[in-house]
Every structure is written in structure tokens, then in C-alpha cells.
Design an enzyme around this catalytic site. Structure first.
Site, PDB file in Angstrom:
ATOM      1  CG  HIS A 176      -0.561   0.209   2.522  1.00  0.00           C
ATOM      2  ND1 HIS A 176      -1.139   1.123   3.367  1.00  0.00           N
ATOM      3  CD2 HIS A 176       0.416  -0.388   3.227  1.00  0.00           C
ATOM      4  CE1 HIS A 176      -0.539   1.081   4.544  1.00  0.00           C
ATOM      5  NE2 HIS A 176       0.401   0.166   4.488  1.00  0.00           N
ATOM      6  CG  HIS A 190       5.423 -11.183  -0.527  1.00  0.00           C
ATOM      7  ND1 HIS A 190       4.116 -10.806  -0.362  1.00  0.00           N
ATOM      8  CD2 HIS A 190       5.660 -11.139  -1.866  1.00  0.00           C
ATOM      9  CE1 HIS A 190       3.584 -10.533  -1.539  1.00  0.00           C
ATOM     10  NE2 HIS A 190       4.500 -10.732  -2.473  1.00  0.00           N
ATOM     11  NE  ARG A 210      -6.459   7.504  -9.422  1.00  0.00           N
ATOM     12  CZ  ARG A 210      -7.056   8.689  -9.496  1.00  0.00           C
ATOM     13  NH1 ARG A 210      -7.241   9.257 -10.683  1.00  0.00           N
ATOM     14  NH2 ARG A 210      -7.464   9.304  -8.406  1.00  0.00           N
TER      15      ARG A 210
END
Length: 585
Positions: A131, A291, A446
Site C-alpha cells: 500500500h 512473502h 487510473r
């Protein structure tokens, strides 16, 4: 005759194909925007007099590459995964087809479709990782794009017209440069440096630090302090906040402080800065490892991907071999990217607009969040997304114990990343500042605004075949019919996100093969370009304790260290992002 896709080959052959895809994309799909004309001479980052900037992660990400100190630092441009001649905004068709129409007709969730192989923490995790990477800043000009509303649109009268602020212009670009597409700035660092926890500016880092023994501020109640200006936890980056982010930020602030305790025992003479800087290095690398070898294999359940992601970290010879014998030469294939030489593959490292696009995964968010007790499994309360987002997330933290929150996420599923599974609360998203917009329409807009190619051209530019019909995108005839209607029978006008959501993903995949192609390139690049994962992944920089801590820990071990009451729910669970065991009493 249709070509056999890579994921239908035996694992060894599939691995060879994945490696070839990555090699081709390293040659064809890394494009530099930093060399486009700028206004004047940008200021150079200042090295520390004692050379400390070469041994630690700096606040703003500068000096990761000592030969190019500005590379990847906060306030630099997003790069591209397509040649710049394909990166122009589609200004004539910015609103064609209407993004709001696409949202309503192709994305609206009538019935929740779960991703049953994952738990809800997997959805929180990916936003936790990304984010801050995608932050294009705030639009001080307040320029807006109005999205037309059809006559039957139920959009609330009090929030009309539906307007979206434009992406901020790049203030560093020369106004005389009319020969290249627009560029955009990432106001946070591009590196995998846990800047979401620590911040990308020294002022932010100072706010989250206790300045005692290297630790970060956390209360005796186990919660982070609250920012009185917005009611959200004080963290390195707090945009788009919800309870899932709060849980993970708290967890890894606790982990940072635990690492500091161990370092202080081993190095009692270290200063507060020494302890903080080393704990940050270790914590950031642990996030990257989790991750790479846990979250990614969890959401991409294909045997070749399982092997490939572990190989990114440890090499094809495997974890046990590398731990016992160390590296065999510099080959990333044999011994992994971690500890190999740094390589930018011909283009300086920056996150890319296309990387932002393929991680548009809002269908992962459910509409409702039931919370349960880990002690007896009983339901405590249920909230919708609005009630667990923004400043309202703090009330949830004060009502529900964090162990219960993690348990509740562990036994719940995220949504599948497909058409017709977009959360309704995000299609009429009310922000804390009173702004209301349709996030699905914004997602579409976007990509068009930032010059991300539409689906068919994008496929071609990343080495996939173009599709000739809507039926080639999806095996569901009703989806193909509805795509054809919304896109006026123009296959080349299908937006990237819509095409990716409609695709038939490879077996075991949580998202599309098209998105995965950018992932193949950028997942390894985030490691290979970063000297703290490559040539400086050493005991001299991290300490041997630090390297051992990273190696020995997993998402489950971190969770259990700080919330041991979750042990029964995690018994027998191998991947912390897979469904946990329900407690029944």
C-alpha cells in the site's frame, strides 16, 4: 491448433518456461523513466560523514545503489514495463466505455465467491506489502474527472456528480518535454524496506521510534498510539486503512522490538541507532522472505511456482543444501537470489505503473467480517467493511482481542479475484474526509489515465498472444456475452483489470496468468536489484544472529511468538495463509 500453456507441462518443463519468460521480460519489459527531461538539477542525497549510509537502509531509500544514490528513493518516478511509446494515456477514450458502467455491470458482487484455499490474512498481507509502494501522492491542484452517470444509476443524489481527482502531475518533469508520455511520482520508497512500518522520511521514522534500545512505540495494551488528527494508528504509512492493516502493523512492530531485545543482549554496547537500524534490516528481510516463500506459494498453488519461489530465496538445490554448504558460485538459479550479486538488468530499479495495475485485487475483501473467540470459537460480533475501515478500526481493536482478530481472519476466506466479486462497500466507498466514490470505477480510470495499455495490447507487450474473441478470454459464455455488450464488441477496448479478472487462471492460481507475467519479472527484481538482499546480505551487515533469525522464522512462528493462544488453531497448519483450524467447544 491451440498452443499448450506453460502450466499444463510437467513441473521441470514448466520451470524452464517460467525461467524463459523472466529472461525475455528482463530484456523487453524494463523501461526507464528517470532519464526523461527534468526541471533544473534535482538535489543529490547527502551521504553521512561516517559512511553509515552504506551499511543501513536510509530513511528515504537513497544509497541502496551507491553508484546511483537516487535510485528507488522516495519522490522518484515510477518506471514502466512497456516501452514508453505505448505508455501514453488514452485521452480520447478516457471515459469509454464508462468506468461506472463497467463497475456496475461487470464487477458488482451479488453473491460472495470465496478463495477457499486462503485465509483472510492473505488479503491483508498483500495490501500490507504494497500500500505504500503505490502512493502517487496528493493532488494539490484538485483537478477532477467527472464520470457520467446513466439514468438508472442509483448513485446517491447527495454525492453527485461522481468526480475523481486526477493523479498528481510529476513536478520534476520539464514542461518543454512534449515528446514523451507523462510520468508519475512515488512519494514513498520503491525498495522492499518495510517503509510501510517505518516511513520513508526521517520525520516519520522519528515519530514511530521510542528512541530507547532501538525500539518502536507500542503501548502496554499491545496497541500502537493513535494519531489525534485522523484517529488511525501512528505508522510509517497509513493510507487506505482498515483493521487488517492494523493487525499486521502491530504484529511486526512487536517483532521489531523483540529483535531489538535479542540484539541488545548480544551487543550491549550498541547505541539506540545501531539497534534500530539492524532490527529494521532483519525485520524487512523477514517480511520479504515470508512473502516470497509463504504468501506467494499460498495464492499461486501450482507445483512449478512452489519450486520457483523457494528457488528465488534458496536456489534449486534447496534450503537444507544452502544452509549446510552455503552458496555454490553466483548463480541465482542454483543458490538463489539472496546473497548473489546485484543486477538491475539494464534499467535502474523502480516500481512500475504496470506492477501497480496487476495488484488491483480489491475482490479479496469480503463484505462482512465476523469475529470469533479463539478460546471457545463463539462469535463475538460482525461488522461490515465500512465499520472496520479508517478511524473506525480503532474501536474494533478495543472491542476484540488481537489474538481473536487473527483467529477470525485465519478461519475466514478472502474473495476470489474474478468478475462479479467486487465488494459493494468499495463501489460506494465513504472516506473519513466525507469523500464518496466508486473504487472499482477509479481502478479502471487510473490505468487509462496513467497510460497502462488495455488488456489485448498488454498481453502482446508482455509476450502473450493477443485474443481474437471474448470467448478466448473466458470459458464462461455468459461472461463473454456481457463483456461483448459492455465493450461494444470491441475486443481491443477491454481494460486490463477486466480482462485479468475474466481470464481462466491456471489451476491453483488465485489470479490471472497475465498478472503473473509481471509478477515473474518484478518479484525477483525486487530482490535482485536490492543490495541488502544480494551482495550485502552478509553477517557483517545483518549480524549472524540476524541472518539466523530470518532463516528460522516463518509467518506462523511470528504470530505464535506474540499471540501464543493461537497455537491450537495453527496446529498442523503448514502455511499461515492457508485456512486455520476452527475451535469448537
Amino acid at each position: 491448433m491451440t498452443k499448450k500453456p506453460w502450466h499444463e507441462f510437467p513441473t521441470p518443463l514448466a520451470l524452464l518456461k517460467l525461467n524463459k519468460f523472466r529472461d525475455n521480460m528482463r530484456e523487453e519489459n524494463l523501461h526507464d523513466t528517470s532519464q526523461l527531461p527534468t526541471k533544473g538539477e534535482p538535489p543529490e542525497p547527502t551521504p553521512s560523514p561516517d559512511g553509515r549510509h552504506l551499511k543501513i537502509r536510509t530513511a528515504d531509500g537513497s544509497f541502496n545503489d551507491p553508484n546511483d544514490p537516487k535510485m528507488g528513493m522516495a519522490g522518484t518516478r515510477f518506471g514502466r514495463n512497456v516501452a514508453l511509446k505505448y505508455a501514453y494515456p488514452d485521452e480520447k477514450n478516457l471515459l469509454n466505455p464508462n468506468p461506472r458502467t463497467i463497475s456496475r455491470k461487470l464487477l458488482t458482487r451479488d453473491e460472495f465467491v470465496p478463495a477457499s484455499t486462503l485465509n483472510l490474512t492473505a488479503a491483508a498481507w498483500i495490501q500490507f506489502q504494497t500500500h505504500d509502494w503505490f502512493s502517487h501522492g496528493y493532488n494539490e491542484s484538485q483537478e477532477k474527472i467527472e464520470i457520467p452517470l446513466e439514468q438508472d444509476d442509483p448513485w446517491p443524489e447527495e454525492h453527485r456528480p461522481l468526480e475523481i481527482e486526477t493523479t498528481p502531475k510529476d513536478p520534476t518533469r520539464s514542461e518543454d518535454d512534449t515528446n514523451n508520455p507523462p510520468t508519475f511520482i512515488n512519494r514513498e520508497t520503491h525498495w522492499w524496506d518495510a517503509s510501510q512500518i517505518y516511513g520513508s522520511y526521517q520525520e516519520t521514522i522519528d515519530k514511530v521510534r521510542s528512541h530507547v534500545d532501538g525500539k518502536m512505540i507500542i503501548g502496554d495494551d499491545g496497541l500502537l498510539p493513535v494519531n489525534p488528527e485522523n484517529g488511525i494508528d501512528i505508522v510509517g504509512f497509513d493510507d487506505n486503512w482498515w483493521i487488517g492493516l492494523s493487525m499486521l502493523h502491530i504484529l511486526f512492530v512487536k517483532e521489531h522490538n523483540t529483535i531489538c531485545d535479542h540484539l541488545k543482549k548480544q551487543y550491549p554496547d550498541w547505541t539506540d541507532d545501531d539497534l534500530f537500524d539492524h532490527a529494521r534490516l532483519i525485520n524487512a528481510a523477514l517480511l520479504a522472505k515470508i512473502h516470497t516463500v509463504e504468501w506467494t506459494p499460498g495464492i499461486l498453488g501450482h507445483p512449478a511456482v512452489q519450486v520457483a519461489m523457494r528457488a528465488n530465496w534458496w536456489g534449486l538445490l534447496g534450503q537444507e543444501f544452502k544452509n549446510r554448504f552455503g552458496r555454490l558460485g553466483d548463480s541465482e538459479a542454483v543458490s538463489g537470489i539472496i546473497g548473489s550479486s546485484t543486477d538491475h538488468h539494464g534499467a535502474p530499479f523502480y516500481l512500475t505503473e504496470e506492477f501497480v495495475s496487476v495488484y488491483r485485487m480489491h475482490p479479496l475483501i469480503p463484505d462482512e467480517f465476523p469475529f470469533y473467540s479463539v478460546k471457545d470459537g463463539k462469535e463475538l460480533l460482525t461488522k461490515d467493511f465500512f465499520e472496520v475501515s479508517g478511524k473506525r478500526s480503532r474501536a474494533i481493536l478495543e472491542q476484540v482481542d488481537i489474538a481473536d482478530l487473527f483467529y477470525s481472519f485465519g478461519i475466514s476466506h478472502p474473495g476470489a479475484v474474478t468478475l462479479y466479486n467486487y465488494p459493494k462497500k468499495l463501489q460506494q466507498l465513504l472516506r473519513d474526509n466525507g469523500e464518496v466514490f466508486d473504487l472499482a470505477a477509479v481502478d479502471i480510470l487510473r490505468d487509462r489515465e496513467r497510460g497502462v495499455p488495455r488488456y489485448n495490447q498488454f498481453r502482446e507487450l508482455i509476450g502473450r498472444d493477443r485474443v481474437k474473441s471474448f470467448e478466448e478470454i473466458t470459458e464462461k459464455p455468459e461472461w463473454a456475452k456481457e463483456l461483448r455488450e459492455v465493450y461494444n464488441n470491441d475486443i481491443d477496448s477491454v481494460d486490463l483489470m477486466i480482462g485479468m479478472f475474466a481470464e481462466n487462471p491456471p489451476k491453483g492460481f488465485g489470479f490471472s496468468d497475465t498478472a503473473f507475467r509481471i509478477f515473474i519479472l518484478m518479484a525477483s527484481r525486487r530482490l535482485k536489484s536490492d543490495r541488502f538482499f544480494t551482495k550485502d546480505y552478509t553477517a557483517e551487515i545483518y549480524t549472524q544472529f540476524g541472518l539466523d533469525w530470518i532463516e528460522k522464522n516463518t509467518f506462523i512462528s511470528v504470530v505464535l511468538r506474540h499471540y501464543p493462544s493461537l497455537a491450537a488453531s495453527l496446529k498442523g497448519v503448514e502455511n499461515g495463509f492457508a485456512p486455520w483450524k476452527r475451535i469448537v467447544k
